[in-house]
Design a protein around this motif. Structure first.
Motif, PDB file in Angstrom:
ATOM      1  N   PRO A 287       0.829  -1.213   0.000  1.00 25.95           N
ATOM      2  CA  PRO A 287       0.000   0.000   0.000  1.00 25.95           C
ATOM      3  C   PRO A 287       0.861   1.259   0.000  1.00 25.95           C
TER       4      PRO A 287
ATOM      5  N   GLU B 289      -3.871   2.145   7.627  1.00 25.33           N
ATOM      6  CA  GLU B 289      -4.503   0.851   7.383  1.00 25.33           C
ATOM      7  C   GLU B 289      -6.024   0.959   7.448  1.00 25.33           C
TER       8      GLU B 289
ATOM      9  N   TRP C   2      -6.289   1.228   3.582  1.00 24.42           N
ATOM     10  CA  TRP C   2      -6.169   0.079   2.675  1.00 24.42           C
ATOM     11  C   TRP C   2      -6.642  -1.235   3.270  1.00 24.42           C
TER      12      TRP C   2
ATOM     13  N   TRP D 234      -9.332  -2.581  -3.373  1.00 29.43           N
ATOM     14  CA  TRP D 234      -8.724  -1.573  -4.239  1.00 29.43           C
ATOM     15  C   TRP D 234      -7.680  -2.194  -5.170  1.00 29.43           C
ATOM     16  N   TYR D 235      -7.475  -3.502  -5.040  1.00 27.54           N
ATOM     17  CA  TYR D 235      -6.529  -4.221  -5.901  1.00 27.54           C
ATOM     18  C   TYR D 235      -7.259  -5.428  -6.486  1.00 27.54           C
TER      19      TYR D 235
END
Lengths: 177, 715
Positions: free
Chosen positions: B341, B346, B386, B433-434
């Motif tokens: 990230p 976090e 993240w 997000w990934y």
């Protein structure tokens, strides 16, 4: 007079509670034992050496008093030489490697996600209703990963959700031509 | 005293008029310096009254820990000296924390931060053992803790200041309070006085890494050595402040309160994060620094309170806005398919809560009092960072209740009430997000689905009280409920604290319980005996159960609902064989069983085992109220049974006992009063495990010996 009424009320409440407990709650058997992994037949063995491009053979026998659940195999690098509660073995004696690992000594820990380090993480299912199982797997080791110390980890559940963990230190080497 | 006045005074907690309930003489004097001020208006309920003096003599940093010495109240350690309160084993979302009439939001979010309340600004606590959903709604299924700030100052200008310290985590702190009032008499004929008052509170504390009596521990099969027997990176700092402005005139009272708490603390570095690894951070260089991973918690509350109190009727309105901002930071590390990230944030939660409550009391007939209430609450939560665990959500809750109290005569009282609640929860979808490869393609995995749910609950309660001839008997029966929280409905991800995959359940129904409890006490000038039995049945207790499956490499835990029965009792005996000596014995026992679901036959997680707490306390000058030399010295033993009634993944915990000492002395000087309080906990340095502690799962023992001291001055 009134005092007696309250004593009776109190007794009644306790009796009701006790009846509940002993009639409806204690007749169910419950699993309080985690699954077992047989140490003697377990492969890989502590400090086994594997060559890149080779195959890692996994063999283990497991059992549970009620019903086995599923398992997961994970392999991560042990470049920082941490230890696991289920295996205190530290394979420092591998040829060509030197580890300085003294108590309290300042040393840089290599980070988990070292470029090129092998990460393997796979979930497996065991057939329902089994109390014992023998597992054989062949995990190919890529030629492109970094050599060094790794941990092989097996996590095994039973149907109730208890988990047993077995960690084995292994070593990966580039094959000598 | 006229019954009417007692009732009306009891029914509304108007700060300017501190109600005195003469019928309850010596009622709650077992362990606690009783203050007969009652915040909870239902007299049949089993309540424990705790005043500021008791809290000050119980120095532990955490408010919850200070209440742990009361039978039926437990403090679940959540690591590094922090703990959360529980009543009869039920805490977190099964315990309503009502702070100055408003449900306090924030303590129930995560597993590793305290109450977010400045305990030095709290004057009085009332603990309601047993379900009290009628007045406090959802979450009061296990009980309620009513925290009251200081009311109208007693002097035109005054205050207090204190310094405190403790050895275990090298804590030191300071707290100060300044207050005053101004009396205005505009109309000499009517002699209606007006009062303006104000108060400022400020507290700061700083602590180092927490010490435990062990050299290493096992976390998720990893053996981790500890440096100098301290938990790496558990140091922290906390700063709290609050302001109060109040005005009273005749029967009117209104006040504005602003509270702010800020805390920054490290997470135990070896028991947090995506991987159990040694970091490049040199955690052992200092005990006081706060490295990654860490959390920063901000809680801001603005409260406006207005009440009108008359002999025959009264009304109270409380409006509040709360903002919880919690940031969790950790080293950016790639994990599985998640790339490294970009930053250390976090998780962040930003939750706003707006509350509007109104309560009315109407004294319809000489012995009958009706009470009505309407409570509204709107929550709005936005996440960022993240890591994912709690989704974005909005929740609106409204509850209405009506109850009657019938004072049959001076010794008998009956009460009954009904309540209806509606809640609407909207949970927003969340995708990673990934990308994660699924078959031949890669997708942004869905972690939370869009959920829109309505919850309805109808609850009721009834109770009786008999108080005369040294007897005080209370009995209650009722139904309580709890709306599932967004985490239980929509969580879907890895819990990095406990290394498991947690899956929410969008189909959860409101948790309900049917409970009956009693409190029987008898006393004379020499002895006081009290027994509090209870039984409760939950048709659908919400429970996070471990499954046999793995998801993304970790064991899958799923929220599910099961029938549960709970029962138990507390007992207290106190004897005063000599006017200078108090002998107290308290005990508690709790039993729980799941009756359905895949864990039928098991108990509940973190079930407290039986406890026994004998205490010997020597007072000097107990009869001379204004004595300059008021003081005490005491010794107590805490005996705790073993807990073998466990649920996966718990470990059986052996019994233990600790020896503790306490002493206090007051010095009255011409312009001020000094108080010195000393406490020595676990003086034999016993190494023991507490079954209700979150660190039990990773084999971390509780704190060893600890000395604490506090010096305060009132002026």
């Amino acid at each position: 007079m009134k005092n007696n009424i309250f004593k009776c009320l109190n007794m009644a409440l306790i009796t009701v509670a006790a009846t509940f407990i002993f009639t409806c709650c204690e007749n169910k058997s419950k699993d309080t034992v985690p699954p077992q992994i047989t140490e003697a037949t377990f492969l890989p063995a502590d400090c086994d050496i594997y060559y890149l491009g080779d195959t890692l053979l996994v063999h283990f026998d497991c059992s549970d008093d009620t019903e086995l659940g599923n398992y997961n195999i994970e392999i991560h690098n042990n470049f920082d030489h941490h230890t696991h509660g289920t295996s205190d073995v530290d394979c420092d004696e591998v040829e060509g490697e030197e580890h300085h690992h003294e108590e309290g000594e300042e040393h840089e820990h290599e980070h988990e996600h070292v470029e090129g380090a092998w990460v393997y993480n796979q979930d497996f299912a065991i057939e329902r209703g089994k109390k014992a199982a023998t597992i054989d797997l062949a995990i190919p080791v890529s030629e492109d990963v970094k050599e060094g110390d790794y941990h092989f980890m097996l996590r095994l559940t039973d149907r109730a959700g208890w988990q047993a963990i077995k960690a084995v230190p292994i070593h990966l080497k580039t094959p000598s031509i | 005293m006229n019954v009417t006045i007692v009732l009306s005074a009891v029914l509304l907690s108007v700060n300017s008029a501190e109600p005195i309930d003469t019928a309850l003489l010596h009622l709650d004097e077992v362990t606690i310096t009783a203050s007969h001020q009652h915040t909870n208006p239902i007299s049949s309920q089993n309540t424990i009254s705790v005043d500021a003096d008791y809290l000050l003599s119980e120095i532990p940093v955490s408010l919850a820990k200070g209440l742990d010495g009361i039978a039926g109240v437990q403090a679940s350690s959540i690591g590094s000296g922090q703990s959360k309160p529980a009543i009869r084993g039920l805490g977190f979302n099964r315990l309503a924390i009502i702070h100055d009439g408003i449900r306090h939001e924030g303590q129930q979010w995560g597993d590793d931060h305290g109450l977010e309340i400045d305990r030095f600004a709290i004057n009085h606590i009332e603990i309601v053992k047993g379900a009290s959903a009628l007045l406090y709604g959802s979450d009061a299924i296990g009980g309620a803790m009513l925290l009251s700030s200081y009311g109208k100052p007693k002097r035109t200008f005054g205050g207090s200041a204190c310094v405190f310290t403790q050895t275990n985590n090298l804590l030191f702190g300071v707290s100060a309070r300044l207050e005053g009032y101004k009396e205005i008499q505009r109309d000499k004929v009517q002699s209606t006085k007006e009062w303006f008052y104000w108060r400022v509170n400020a507290t700061y504390q700083d602590y180092a890494d927490y010490a435990v009596p062990t050299d290493s521990f096992e976390y998720y099969s990893y053996r981790i050595p500890l440096y100098k027997r301290t938990l790496r990176n558990t140091a922290g700092r906390e700063a709290d402040g609050s302001l109060t402005f109040g005005y009273t005139k005749g029967n009117w009272h209104t006040c504005l309160r602003v509270y702010e708490t800020w805390a920054k603390s490290g997470f135990f570095a070896n028991a947090h994060g995506l991987e159990v690894r040694l970091s490049a951070i040199d955690y052992d260089r200092s005990r006081r620094d706060i490295d990654l991973p860490r959390q920063e918690v901000n809680h801001l509350k603005v409260l406006w309170h207005t009440a009108y109190s008359h002999d025959h009727w009264g009304i109270e309105v409380n409006a509040a806005w709360q903002h919880n901002l919690r940031r969790e930071e950790s080293e950016p590390v790639s994990h599985g398919y998640m790339p490294t990230p970009p930053n250390s944030l976090e998780r962040q939660f930003s939750k706003h809560t707006a509350t509007l409550n109104a309560t009315a009391r109407w004294h319809v007939a000489p012995r009958h009092t009706l009470r009505f209430g309407l409570q509204n609450e709107l929550q709005h939560n936005r996440r960022s960072g993240w890591g994912f665990i709690i989704p974005d959500f909005e929740q609106y809750r409204v509850g209405a209740f009506a109850g009657e109290e019938w004072r049959i005569n001076t010794s008998w009282t009956l009460h009954a009430g009904v309540r209806y609640d509606f809640a609407h929860t909207t949970i927003h979808p969340y995708n990673d997000w990934y990308k994660t490869p699924v078959g031949d393609t890669a997708v942004y995995m869905a972690r939370s689905e869009a959920i829109d749910r309505d919850f309805h609950s109808f609850t009721w309660s009834a109770g009786m009280r008999y108080a005369a001839h040294g007897w005080d008997v209370r009995a209650n029966i009722g139904k309580a409920f709890r709306t599932p929280i967004p985490k239980e409905l929509g969580a879907d991800g890895i819990n990095y604290h406990i290394f498991r995959y947690e899956a929410g359940n969008a189909d959860l129904q409101p948790e309900e319980s049917y409970q009956a409890d009693m409190s029987v006490s008898w006393e004379n000038h020499f002895v006081r005996i009290q027994v509090d039995p209870f039984v409760g049945y939950f048709p659908n207790y919400i429970y996070l159960t471990p499954t046999a499956d793995y998801r993304e490499g970790l064991q899958l835990y799923r929220y599910t609902q099961a029938q549960v029965i709970r029962t138990g009792a507390e007992a207290m005996v106190s004897v005063r064989p000599w006017q200078y000596l108090d002998i107290n014995l308290q005990g508690e026992y709790l039993f729980a069983r799941q009756l359905s679901g895949d864990k039928a036959g098991y108990g509940l997680p973190f079930s407290p085992p039986w406890r026994l707490m004998p205490e010997l306390k020597f007072h000097w000058d107990p009869m001379v109220k204004m004595s300059k030399w008021l003081g005490y010295a005491g010794v107590n033993v805490r005996v705790c049974g073993a807990q073998y009634d466990i649920v996966p993944p718990e470990k059986p915990t052996n019994g233990w006992w600790t020896l503790n000492l306490s002493a206090g002395q007051q010095f009255v000087l011409t312009s001020c009063t000094l108080h010195l309080t000393l406490k020595a906990e676990n003086i034999l340095n016993t190494k023991y495990y507490d079954h209700t502690s979150y660190y039990r799962l990773i084999d971390l023992p509780e704190a060893g010996w600890n000395l604490s001291a506090m010096l305060s001055v009132d002026f």
